[in-house]
Design an enzyme around this catalytic site. Structure first.
Site, mmCIF file in Angstrom:
data_model
loop_
_atom_site.group_PDB
_atom_site.id
_atom_site.type_symbol
_atom_site.label_atom_id
_atom_site.label_comp_id
_atom_site.label_asym_id
_atom_site.label_seq_id
_atom_site.Cartn_x
_atom_site.Cartn_y
_atom_site.Cartn_z
ATOM 1 N N SER A 217 0.826 -1.209 0.000
ATOM 2 C CA SER A 217 0.000 0.000 0.000
ATOM 3 C C SER A 217 0.862 1.262 0.000
ATOM 4 O O SER A 217 1.636 1.478 -0.936
ATOM 5 C CB SER A 217 -0.953 -0.049 1.195
ATOM 6 O OG SER A 217 -1.956 0.926 1.092
ATOM 7 N N ASP A 367 -10.262 -3.700 -5.501
ATOM 8 C CA ASP A 367 -9.718 -2.995 -4.336
ATOM 9 C C ASP A 367 -10.543 -1.726 -4.119
ATOM 10 O O ASP A 367 -10.557 -0.840 -4.970
ATOM 11 C CB ASP A 367 -8.244 -2.648 -4.587
ATOM 12 C CG ASP A 367 -7.543 -2.061 -3.364
ATOM 13 O OD1 ASP A 367 -8.211 -1.424 -2.548
ATOM 14 O OD2 ASP A 367 -6.317 -2.236 -3.254
ATOM 15 N N HIS A 396 -8.172 -4.924 -0.699
ATOM 16 C CA HIS A 396 -6.972 -4.189 -0.302
ATOM 17 C C HIS A 396 -6.231 -4.980 0.764
ATOM 18 O O HIS A 396 -6.716 -5.141 1.886
ATOM 19 C CB HIS A 396 -7.343 -2.806 0.220
ATOM 20 C CG HIS A 396 -6.161 -1.893 0.385
ATOM 21 N ND1 HIS A 396 -5.489 -1.359 -0.683
ATOM 22 C CD2 HIS A 396 -5.517 -1.447 1.501
ATOM 23 C CE1 HIS A 396 -4.489 -0.601 -0.250
ATOM 24 N NE2 HIS A 396 -4.476 -0.652 1.077
#
Length: 478
Positions: A217, A367, A396
């Site tokens: 991320s 996501d 995610h």
């Protein structure tokens, strides 16, 4: 009122409700079945560069990454991106992948402190050429996060057991995971100094080891930018970036959507930033000093902690504007006048064309945080070393593929392509002369400080992680 008519209306309403529920379940069952068998799409560079053995990064993936060919089969009980994302953030992973880190604190010239968590510890003897993997966590996270621990365990397992046989170093960015905040600025997707210092530090400890990078991320964004900034000089042989927000503007403004679940993610992200920064706003903190760029925003930030109503309507873009735009790095560019200016500058997608090390990006099209709209396919095709694998499912930082019960319940698919890809590059390093000018470091000692070029660090007292209480895992965006 006719009771017979009332009963008839109730029966009709019940029938209609059952029909709607059945249609909803049938629709999602079809969706689950079709998505579970969707192949993974891979976007390669149109004109890739040759690696040391004459292969391209496409050749490595075709030869080594069987899991990308086989595809991802999401757990039937986590059928979409929202389910995978929320489960990843809220499930109990405390009994999974229990490891004890060796914490090394590094003081850097700007006054900041980096918390480098190493596993296995420095006292554990591995072969001198055992690979070293730098891992970047997500927003306000750290080495304690379940997705990080899971990756660390597999990267350090012996090759004979399906692992990578390496040593992992998790870079806890300043202020994260109980790392002391000693600088007047934090970290962001535009700041790579914490990662760069950690890479050089571990390079001095393990000069014969090949080095690799893995990012999650926000940490994936830092890793992508770092690979681009370093280009041909990069000490890392390859990188894997998972759920990377390659276009920061699309991701940030997308989180401002009024959709209820998107609103939840934005709110969660905002609260994570707020909770992570407030403990560091004591009078003696460098962030609270009148010379800090954040000082002007302190009244507003503190008011957020006291107002439930304001916190309930908080948006991610607002917290980024208050914090990241002002103290998201030590560059002279700070503070940024506008959020858009900061997002443009810190966008990792700008660096894809400059990357000169094999890099595999893996993203889920469902996501809900890093949406498919932020994937710059054109820039990827114009690059020389960057490859993108897009999967229809995974959410995610999810990619759960295990059963509902049992020891494999929390099995995560993305471990497989990560290890396969890194092994493929490691094989090239072992079988060919894969050295560059950056492999020879000119190390200078000045008092207690160590310098490599203009990058320096001071090793603080070592802290054994035994007994260290990790921050509680909470929130959605990690």
């Amino acid at each position: 009122m006719d009771p017979t008519l009332s009963l008839s209306n109730q029966i009709n309403l019940t029938k209609s409700l059952l029909i709607v529920i059945c249609c909803f379940l049938i629709y999602h069952l079809i969706l689950i079945i079709t998505q579970r068998w969707t192949k993974i799409k891979i976007t390669f560079p149109d004109k890739p560069s040759r690696l040391a053995n004459g292969e391209t990064v496409k050749g490595v993936i075709t030869r080594c990454c069987e899991s990308l060919e086989n595809g991802f089969r999401a757990s039937w009980w986590l059928p979409n991106g929202h389910a995978q994302t929320i489960y990843s953030a809220t499930a109990d992973f405390s009994k999974d992948d229990q490891i004890t880190y060796h914490r090394q604190l590094l003081r850097v010239p700007d006054g900041g402190t980096i918390g480098l968590d190493i596993y296995p510890s420095l006292s554990t003897i591995l072969p001198s050429d055992a690979p070293v993997i730098l891992i970047n966590h997500g927003l306000t996270g750290g080495s304690h996060e379940s997705y990080v621990r899971n990756m660390v365990v597999w990267l350090t397992k012996p090759v004979s057991e399906g692992g990578f046989g390496g040593r992992a170093g998790v870079v806890n960015f300043r202020g994260c995971a109980s790392t002391p905040l000693t600088s007047p600025h934090l970290y962001s997707t535009g700041s790579t100094i914490d990662l760069h210092t950690s890479v050089l530090y571990l390079s001095t400890l393990f000069p014969s080891a090949s080095m690799f990078g893995v990012g999650f991320s926000l940490g994936a964004a830092v890793m992508t930018r770092y690979l681009g900034e370093q280009g041909d000089r990069c000490k890392l042989k390859a990188g894997v970036v998972l759920c990377c927000p390659l276009d920061m503007r699309v991701v940030t403004y997308g989180l401002d959507s009024p959709h209820p679940l998107t609103r939840l993610y934005s709110l969660s992200m905002s609260h994570k930033i707020l909770r992570s920064i407030v403990p560091h706003l004591i009078p003696s903190s460098p962030l609270s000093h009148p010379t800090s760029h954040l000082h002007i925003h302190l009244p507003e930030i503190m008011s957020l902690t006291r107002s439930v109503r304001r916190r309930a309507t908080l948006k991610a873009s607002k917290m980024l504007e208050l914090v990241a735009c002002t103290v998201g790095g030590g560059s002279d560019l700070f503070p940024f006048e506008t959020l858009d200016g900061f997002l443009s500058w810190s966008c990792p997608g700008n660096w894809i064309g400059a990357i000169k090390r094999p890099t595999l990006a893996i993203s889920a099209l469902d996501d809900p945080i890093v949406s498919s709209a932020c994937l710059p396919y054109k820039a990827i095709r114009q690059s020389t070393h960057f490859v993108l694998a897009t999967i229809s499912q995974g959410g995610h930082l999810g990619w759960f593929e295990g059963p509902l019960f049992g020891k494999d319940k929390h099995e995560r698919w993305h471990i497989k392509p990560t290890i396969e890809f890194l092994k493929g590059i490691q094989d090239i390093s072992d079988s060919t002369t894969y050295k560059t000018d950056s492999d020879t470091l000119e190390i200078r000692r000045v008092g207690d400080w160590t310098w490599v070029g203009d990058v320096g660090w001071l090793v603080l007292d070592e802290i054994d992680e035994e007994g260290w209480t990790a921050p509680k895992e909470d929130g959605i965006l990690t």
